[in-house]
Design a protein around this motif. Structure first.
Motif, PDB file in Angstrom:
ATOM      1  N   GLU A 101     -32.692   3.092  35.048  1.00  0.00           N
ATOM      2  CA  GLU A 101     -33.656   2.814  34.000  1.00  0.00           C
ATOM      3  C   GLU A 101     -33.816   4.097  33.190  1.00  0.00           C
ATOM      4  N   LEU A 102     -33.895   3.966  31.878  1.00  0.00           N
ATOM      5  CA  LEU A 102     -34.002   5.170  31.050  1.00  0.00           C
ATOM      6  C   LEU A 102     -35.257   5.973  31.372  1.00  0.00           C
ATOM      7  N   ASP A 103     -36.281   5.301  31.873  1.00  0.00           N
ATOM      8  CA  ASP A 103     -37.502   6.016  32.247  1.00  0.00           C
ATOM      9  C   ASP A 103     -37.225   7.087  33.294  1.00  0.00           C
ATOM     10  N   GLN A 104     -36.199   6.851  34.141  1.00  0.00           N
ATOM     11  CA  GLN A 104     -35.846   7.847  35.149  1.00  0.00           C
ATOM     12  C   GLN A 104     -35.416   9.154  34.492  1.00  0.00           C
ATOM     13  N   PHE A 105     -34.667   9.052  33.404  1.00  0.00           N
ATOM     14  CA  PHE A 105     -34.250  10.245  32.672  1.00  0.00           C
ATOM     15  C   PHE A 105     -35.423  10.847  31.904  1.00  0.00           C
ATOM     16  N   TYR A 106     -36.241   9.991  31.302  1.00  0.00           N
ATOM     17  CA  TYR A 106     -37.363  10.479  30.502  1.00  0.00           C
ATOM     18  C   TYR A 106     -38.295  11.349  31.346  1.00  0.00           C
ATOM     19  N   GLU A 107     -38.498  10.947  32.598  1.00  0.00           N
ATOM     20  CA  GLU A 107     -39.403  11.698  33.470  1.00  0.00           C
ATOM     21  C   GLU A 107     -38.846  13.077  33.836  1.00  0.00           C
ATOM     22  N   LEU A 108     -37.552  13.246  33.709  1.00  0.00           N
ATOM     23  CA  LEU A 108     -36.923  14.514  34.072  1.00  0.00           C
ATOM     24  C   LEU A 108     -36.800  15.482  32.898  1.00  0.00           C
ATOM     25  N   ILE A 109     -36.865  14.961  31.674  1.00  0.00           N
ATOM     26  CA  ILE A 109     -36.660  15.776  30.477  1.00  0.00           C
ATOM     27  C   ILE A 109     -37.979  16.381  30.015  1.00  0.00           C
ATOM     28  N   ASP A 110     -37.963  17.695  29.760  1.00  0.00           N
ATOM     29  CA  ASP A 110     -39.147  18.353  29.209  1.00  0.00           C
ATOM     30  C   ASP A 110     -38.704  19.453  28.244  1.00  0.00           C
ATOM     31  N   ARG A 111     -39.640  20.276  27.815  1.00  0.00           N
ATOM     32  CA  ARG A 111     -39.339  21.305  26.815  1.00  0.00           C
ATOM     33  C   ARG A 111     -38.442  22.407  27.332  1.00  0.00           C
ATOM     34  N   ARG A 112     -38.233  22.477  28.644  1.00  0.00           N
ATOM     35  CA  ARG A 112     -37.303  23.469  29.182  1.00  0.00           C
ATOM     36  C   ARG A 112     -35.928  22.867  29.464  1.00  0.00           C
ATOM     37  N   THR A 113     -35.747  21.608  29.113  1.00  0.00           N
ATOM     38  CA  THR A 113     -34.432  20.993  29.299  1.00  0.00           C
ATOM     39  C   THR A 113     -33.480  21.496  28.228  1.00  0.00           C
ATOM     40  N   ARG A 114     -32.421  22.129  28.649  1.00  0.00           N
ATOM     41  CA  ARG A 114     -31.440  22.668  27.706  1.00  0.00           C
ATOM     42  C   ARG A 114     -30.365  21.642  27.388  1.00  0.00           C
ATOM     43  N   ALA A 115     -30.008  20.820  28.374  1.00  0.00           N
ATOM     44  CA  ALA A 115     -28.956  19.829  28.140  1.00  0.00           C
ATOM     45  C   ALA A 115     -29.122  18.629  29.062  1.00  0.00           C
ATOM     46  N   VAL A 116     -28.780  17.468  28.534  1.00  0.00           N
ATOM     47  CA  VAL A 116     -28.610  16.254  29.325  1.00  0.00           C
ATOM     48  C   VAL A 116     -27.112  15.992  29.363  1.00  0.00           C
ATOM     49  N   MET A 117     -26.532  15.915  30.559  1.00  0.00           N
ATOM     50  CA  MET A 117     -25.076  15.819  30.717  1.00  0.00           C
ATOM     51  C   MET A 117     -24.749  14.543  31.493  1.00  0.00           C
ATOM     52  N   VAL A 118     -24.181  13.568  30.810  1.00  0.00           N
ATOM     53  CA  VAL A 118     -23.887  12.276  31.442  1.00  0.00           C
ATOM     54  C   VAL A 118     -22.572  11.710  30.914  1.00  0.00           C
ATOM     55  N   SER A 119     -22.050  10.730  31.632  1.00  0.00           N
ATOM     56  CA  SER A 119     -20.927   9.931  31.145  1.00  0.00           C
ATOM     57  C   SER A 119     -21.479   8.720  30.408  1.00  0.00           C
ATOM     58  N   SER A 120     -20.813   8.328  29.340  1.00  0.00           N
ATOM     59  CA  SER A 120     -21.261   7.134  28.611  1.00  0.00           C
ATOM     60  C   SER A 120     -20.947   5.870  29.399  1.00  0.00           C
ATOM     61  N   VAL A 121     -19.872   5.899  30.182  1.00  0.00           N
ATOM     62  CA  VAL A 121     -19.531   4.821  31.116  1.00  0.00           C
ATOM     63  C   VAL A 121     -19.314   5.467  32.482  1.00  0.00           C
ATOM     64  N   ILE A 122     -20.061   4.990  33.475  1.00  0.00           N
ATOM     65  CA  ILE A 122     -19.974   5.568  34.811  1.00  0.00           C
ATOM     66  C   ILE A 122     -18.677   5.143  35.488  1.00  0.00           C
ATOM     67  N   TRP A 123     -17.971   6.112  36.016  1.00  0.00           N
ATOM     68  CA  TRP A 123     -16.619   5.912  36.536  1.00  0.00           C
ATOM     69  C   TRP A 123     -16.554   4.991  37.750  1.00  0.00           C
ATOM     70  N   VAL A 124     -17.617   4.916  38.534  1.00  0.00           N
ATOM     71  CA  VAL A 124     -17.578   4.154  39.776  1.00  0.00           C
ATOM     72  C   VAL A 124     -17.661   2.651  39.519  1.00  0.00           C
ATOM     73  N   ASN A 125     -18.702   2.222  38.777  1.00  0.00           N
ATOM     74  CA  ASN A 125     -18.939   0.789  38.616  1.00  0.00           C
ATOM     75  C   ASN A 125     -18.917   0.299  37.177  1.00  0.00           C
ATOM     76  N   GLY A 126     -18.556   1.188  36.229  1.00  0.00           N
ATOM     77  CA  GLY A 126     -18.426   0.757  34.841  1.00  0.00           C
ATOM     78  C   GLY A 126     -19.723   0.597  34.083  1.00  0.00           C
ATOM     79  N   LEU A 127     -20.838   1.040  34.641  1.00  0.00           N
ATOM     80  CA  LEU A 127     -22.122   0.957  33.945  1.00  0.00           C
ATOM     81  C   LEU A 127     -22.049   1.710  32.623  1.00  0.00           C
ATOM     82  N   ARG A 128     -22.403   1.031  31.527  1.00  0.00           N
ATOM     83  CA  ARG A 128     -22.462   1.684  30.211  1.00  0.00           C
ATOM     84  C   ARG A 128     -23.902   2.112  29.940  1.00  0.00           C
ATOM     85  N   LEU A 129     -24.114   3.401  29.846  1.00  0.00           N
ATOM     86  CA  LEU A 129     -25.455   3.940  29.607  1.00  0.00           C
ATOM     87  C   LEU A 129     -25.839   3.817  28.141  1.00  0.00           C
TER      88      LEU A 129
END
Length: 319
Positions: free
Chosen positions: A61-89
Motif C-alpha cells: 500500500e502506498l501508505d507504507q511508503f508515505y509513513e517512511l518518507i520525511d524531510r530527511r529522505t534523500r532518495a526513494v529507490m524502487v523498481s517500477s515492476v517487482i522482479w519476483v511477482n511482477g507487481l507494478r508499483l
C-alpha cells in the motif's frame, strides 16, 4: 544517457549523484532486487538510515511508503515492476510524495522497459535505469539512464570519464599538442554529463539499436497491449489448472510477470520449475521477503500457443 554495462551501473551513477550523507535516510522495498539491498548497505556504512517498506502478501500500500518518507529522505529507490511477482508499483504517486519531501526518486525499470510504457517525465521520476537485456531483448552489455531536468540542474556527475569532456571535434582534440590534464576540466552539460565517460561494447550497442527498432516498429502501446492480453490468458490458464496465482489481480498492478505455485512446498516448486525448463518451458523459481513460487513471463513475441504449451507442460507434471 549510457552509463556503463548494466542496470547496476546506471543505478550506481544515480545513487552517487544524489549522494545521501550521514543524517539522511533512503527508502527501499523489501521484495526488491538485491541491487538495492547492496546500495542500501553501502549507504548505511556512511551513516545513512535505510528504511524498508514491508510487503503484505506480495503487495504494497502506498501508505507504507508515505509513513517512511520525511524531510530527511534523500532518495526513494524502487523498481517500477517487482522482479519476483511482477507487481507494478504506482511510481507516479510515490514520486509526488517523495518530491513534496524534497527527495529524489530512483527507479529500476528493467522489468518494464520494452514490455510496458515508461514515461519518466509524465511519471515525475528523477532517474530511470534500464539494462539492454530482459524485455528490451538486446545483448547484455549496456546500461542506460533517463535523467530529469531537476536532477540535471541540481546534481553533479559522480565520476565523469574522458569522453565526458565537452569536446566538439575529437579529431582536433587528439591532434592538439597544447592539451594538458591541467586543462581537462569542462565536462558536457545537460543529461550528457551523467554519461559513462568511456567506451561501450559496439556489438551490444548494435544489438540494442536493432531491438529498439523492432519495438518501435510495433509501437510501445501495441507491445503493452499484447503483453497484458497474454498475461490475462496466462492467469486464466493457471486458474483453470487450479494453481495458486500470487501476482496481484488488479489490472493497474499487472505486468508481463506472473508468479504461481504448484502443490507442495518450496522444494516441490523449485523442482517443478527445473522440470518445466528441461521440457523447453522457460520459467524460473524466484523468491524474496517471504514471497516465492514459479515465475512465468510473457512478451509481445509470444503467442497464445506458448501459454497453452505451459499449461500442457504443467498437466504433464501431474502425470
Amino acid at each position: 544517457v549510457f552509463t556503463g554495462t548494466s542496470t547496476t551501473s546506471a543505478i550506481q551513477v544515480a545513487v552517487d549523484a544524489v549522494s545521501p550523507s550521514k543524517g539522511d535516510n533512503v527508502v527501499i522495498a523489501d521484495m526488491d532486487f538485491p541491487l538495492f539491498y547492496v546500495e542500501a548497505k553501502r549507504l548505511s556504512s556512511r551513516g545513512v538510515e535505510v528504511r524498508v517498506a514491508q510487503n503484505a502478501d506480495g503487495d504494497y500500500e502506498l501508505d507504507q511508503f508515505y509513513e517512511l518518507i520525511d524531510r530527511r529522505t534523500r532518495a526513494v529507490m524502487v523498481s517500477s515492476v517487482i522482479w519476483v511477482n511482477g507487481l507494478r508499483l504506482d511510481v507516479a504517486e510515490l514520486a509526488k510524495v517523495a518530491h513534496e519531501a524534497g527527495a529524489y526518486v530512483i527507479v529500476d525499470a528493467i522489468q518494464q522497459a520494452g514490455a510496458l510504457r515508461v514515461d519518466a517525465d509524465r511519471l515525475g521520476l528523477d532517474f530511470v535505469a534500464v539494462g539492454s537485456q530482459k524485455w528490451l531483448m538486446a545483448p547484455y552489455g549496456v546500461g542506460a539512464l533517463c535523467v530529469s531536468r531537476r536532477a540535471v540542474e541540481e546534481l553533479s556527475p559522480p565520476r565523469p570519464g574522458y569522453l565526458s569532456l565537452a569536446v566538439k571535434d575529437w579529431d582536433a582534440f587528439w591532434a592538439d599538442p597544447s592539451k594538458s590534464p591541467a586543462g581537462w576540466t569542462q565536462v558536457e552539460e545537460g543529461a550528457l554529463k551523467f554519461e559513462y565517460g568511456g567506451t561501450f561494447p559496439p556489438l551490444s550497442l548494435k544489438g540494442l539499436a536493432a531491438s529498439a527498432s523492432l519495438i518501435n516498429e510495433l509501437g510501445v502501446e501495441r507491445a503493452e497491449e499484447v503483453v497484458l492480453r497474454l498475461r490475462k490468458a496466462l492467469v486464466e490458464e493457471l486458474e483453470d489448472l487450479r494453481l495458486e496465482v500470487l501476482s496481484p489481480p488488479e489490472a493497474r498492478k499487472a505486468s508481463g510477470i506472473v508468479l504461481f505455485r504448484v502443490p507442495g512446498g518450496l522444494r516441490e516448486n523449485y523442482m517443478a520449475a527445473m522440470r518445466l525448463r528441461s521440457r523447453g518451458v522457460m520459467v524460473s523459481a524466484r523468491g524474496a521477503a517471504g514471497v516465492w513460487g514459479i515465475r512465468a513471463s510473457v512478451h509481445f513475441p509470444n503467442r497464445e500457443e506458448d501459454v497453452e504449451a505451459l499449461g500442457e507442460a504443467l498437466r504433464g507434471l501431474r502425470g
